[in-house]
Design an enzyme around this catalytic site. Structure first.
Site, PDB file in Angstrom:
ATOM      1  N   GLU A   1       4.754   3.376  12.166  1.00 53.83           N
ATOM      2  CA  GLU A   1       5.141   1.806  12.769  1.00 53.83           C
ATOM      3  C   GLU A   1       5.555   1.757  14.035  1.00 53.83           C
ATOM      4  O   GLU A   1       6.545   1.282  14.256  1.00 53.83           O
ATOM      5  CB  GLU A   1       6.284   1.315  11.752  1.00 53.83           C
TER       6      GLU A   1
ATOM      7  N   GLU B   1       2.127   2.184   2.917  1.00 52.51           N
ATOM      8  CA  GLU B   1       3.347   1.762   2.562  1.00 52.51           C
ATOM      9  C   GLU B   1       2.944   0.467   1.979  1.00 52.51           C
ATOM     10  O   GLU B   1       2.382  -0.444   2.733  1.00 52.51           O
ATOM     11  CB  GLU B   1       4.486   1.695   3.743  1.00 52.51           C
TER      12      GLU B   1
HETATM   13  O1  AHR Z   1      10.103   1.686   3.435  1.00 52.72           O
HETATM   14  C1  AHR Z   1      11.068   1.462   4.046  1.00 52.72           C
HETATM   15  C2  AHR Z   1      10.742   1.308   5.339  1.00 52.72           C
HETATM   16  O2  AHR Z   1       9.523   0.415   5.331  1.00 52.72           O
HETATM   17  C3  AHR Z   1      10.069   2.344   6.099  1.00 52.72           C
HETATM   18  O3  AHR Z   1      11.005   3.308   6.418  1.00 52.72           O
HETATM   19  C4  AHR Z   1       9.179   1.774   7.195  1.00 52.72           C
HETATM   20  O4  AHR Z   1       8.169   2.427   7.346  1.00 52.72           O
HETATM   21  C5  AHR Z   1       8.863   0.394   6.834  1.00 52.72           C
HETATM   22  O5  AHR Z   1       9.258  -0.451   7.591  1.00 52.72           O
END
Ligand code: AHR
Length: 503
Positions: free
Chosen positions: A173, A292
């Site tokens: 990110e 994610e």
């Molecule tokens: O999963 C929690 C957080 O969400 C992670 O650390 C990040 O990559 C995302 O913003």
């Protein structure tokens, strides 16, 4: 009664599912690792301090690969802190979640845990506050057979053979303003390109994942993705995207339709990849790593109450209910539907933080309702994804207007059996479903699993772990070359069809 129709034809397919679509994510955040995977002294802890009760709950998910260690956590991480003798490891302030990281569980422990679980590891390296050389060192530690500084260190630390990690994320990110080490696209693209080049020089067998948009609604999406891909296209193999959905406003009708966001996000990023590929006049394929995704209600709330530098406090531990099954289920169907362009998908995260698996320190481990949607996806979602043509009555919601009541996706397994995943998004009405099948031979209904509850807020707890569980009473039946069923309101359905010769 409202109606929906699905048409499946054995000759019309999307793609084979990649094994890596059935993966998850482990971040030393809150109690994901400490009190989740790892709790020496817990009654079920094994000789490495890994909780056996947690492993038992995760094993049925048959996770192919787990991403580690971040996440935001990786942005200031020194991977060397997590190897070798534990008494020599430093405790450090971890700025992403403002906790103290003891480093009692690091790269070495994750390698051991993953071996016990039979799952692969996707490592994330910290390029933004460290750099190319440290990332190359990490590849050397994990993958070279020996005879060099870091590969010999790995052997000293008990791993005689290389860990053989093939998939590597190039930071996390990096577009996000919340990230320590956030970078503009050009700067990150150049850094990632050189890192990928260097890491592949150490081990040409690895595949790398460029960090793309952290969310579809960021102002920088999709320009960020286009720019980093344009710079690094030939050096990387995947681009990472993330998507979380939640229902903090209590608008359940819109929430049930929010997987539409993931569907569109995937299609938009796939279009960006195609555009850059055309621009570069190359045959090299870059795929999406959806590394994610999940439901997350507390995403916009303060996570640590201003209490800094605690060790493994409970963070991001939302309660997930029957209604979340519909939302997560829709995201899982979005992944399957796009199996031609999405080749890695990691449910975020594995235990406690944003997870449907919950533990109590020193106590039990239980699962909340969406766990079962993932279990079914992993158990029956592997194979050839079939083009799933849906015509459905609709309902109306504030965020998306008219939305089909039915979300469905079908997959044919290697043995020829077919699973139709079907969601009735209605909170107050049943839905009459007809599935027309062409070219599959004589399929019979083997099973119709359902996850639902009369109460959208129903959940499971340590005391009542079986409040919302799958039942086999869906009632689907075959008739005149079609499969028919009445889908309960707000239900996740798994209709399993097999030929008489398939068992
Ligand atoms: O999963 C929690 C957080 O969400 C992670 O650390 C990040 O990559 C995302 O913003």
């Amino acid at each position: 009664m409202k109606k929906a129709k699905v048409i499946l034809d054995a000759d019309f397919t999307v793609a084979e599912t990649d094994e890596k679509l059935f993966s998850s994510f482990v971040e030393p955040l809150g109690r994901c690792v400490y009190g989740g995977l790892y709790e020496p002294g817990h009654p079920t802890a094994d000789e490495d301090g890994f909780r056996r009760d947690v492993m038992d709950v995760l094993r049925p998910l048959n996770l192919t690969m787990n991403r580690f260690p971040g996440g935001n956590f990786v942005s200031t991480y020194r991977w060397e802190d997590g190897i070798g003798p534990k008494d020599k490891r430093p405790a450090r302030p971890e700025p992403a979640w403002q906790c103290t990281e003891t480093n009692r569980f690091g790269l070495d422990e994750f390698a051991r845990w993953s071996r016990k679980m039979g799952s692969d590891v996707m490592m994330t390296v910290n390029l933004t506050t460290r750099g190319v050389l440290e990332a190359m060192d990490c590849v050397e530690y994990c993958n070279l057979p020996g005879g060099t500084f870091w590969s010999e260190k790995r052997k000293e630390n008990g791993f005689k053979d290389p860990l053989g990690y093939r998939y590597w994320c190039l930071s996390n990110e990096v577009d996000g303003v919340w990230q320590v080490g956030q970078k503009p696209a050009r700067e990150y693209g150049l850094l990632a390109r050189e890192a990928s080049k260097g890491m592949k020089r150490i081990d040409p067998g690895i595949r790398t994942v460029l960090a793309g948009s952290s969310a579809p609604d960021l102002d920088t999406c999709p320009d960020y993705d286009a720019e980093v891909l344009d710079i690094a296209y030939d050096q990387v193999d995947y681009i990472s995207i993330h998507n979380y959905i939640g229902n903090s406003s209590g608008d359940s009708l819109s929430y049930a339709a929010k997987p539409l966001i993931a569907n569109r996000f995937i299609e938009d990023i796939a279009a960006v990849i195609r555009m850059i590929r055309l621009k570069h006049r190359t045959d090299h394929r870059v795929y999406i790593s959806f590394d994610e995704f999940n439901t997350w209600h507390s995403i916009n709330t303060a996570f640590n109450d201003g209490r800094l530098w605690r060790t493994a406090p409970p963070l991001l531990e939302d309660t997930y209910t029957a209604e979340d099954v519909i939302a997560l289920g829709g995201m899982l169907l979005a992944v399957l539907r796009h199996a031609d362009v999405v080749k890695i998908a990691c449910l975020s995260e594995i235990v406690n933080c944003i997870s449907h698996v919950r533990t109590r320190n020193g106590g039990g481990c239980w699962v909340m309702p969406p766990y079962y949607a993932y279990l079914h996806y992993s158990r029956y979602g592997r194979g050839t994804v079939l083009q799933t043509n849906v015509r459905s009555d609709t309902y109306s919601c504030e965020k998306f207007g008219e939305v089909p009541l039915l979300d469905a996706q079908a997959v044919r397994a290697e043995d020829g059996s077919v699973t139709v995943f079907a969601i009735n998004r209605s909170f107050d009405e049943e839905l009459e479903l007809e599935v027309l099948l062409r070219g599959f031979g004589d399929l019979k209904v083997e099973e119709h699993l359902v996850v639902t509850s009369d109460d959208p807020a129903a959940t499971n707890t340590e005391e009542c772990p079986d409040n919302v569980v799958p039942t086999g009473d869906g009632g689907a039946y075959a008739e005149d070359g079609a499969v028919k069923a009445v889908l309960k309101k707000m239900s996740w359905n798994v209709i399993r069809l097999a030929g008489s010769e398939i068992h």
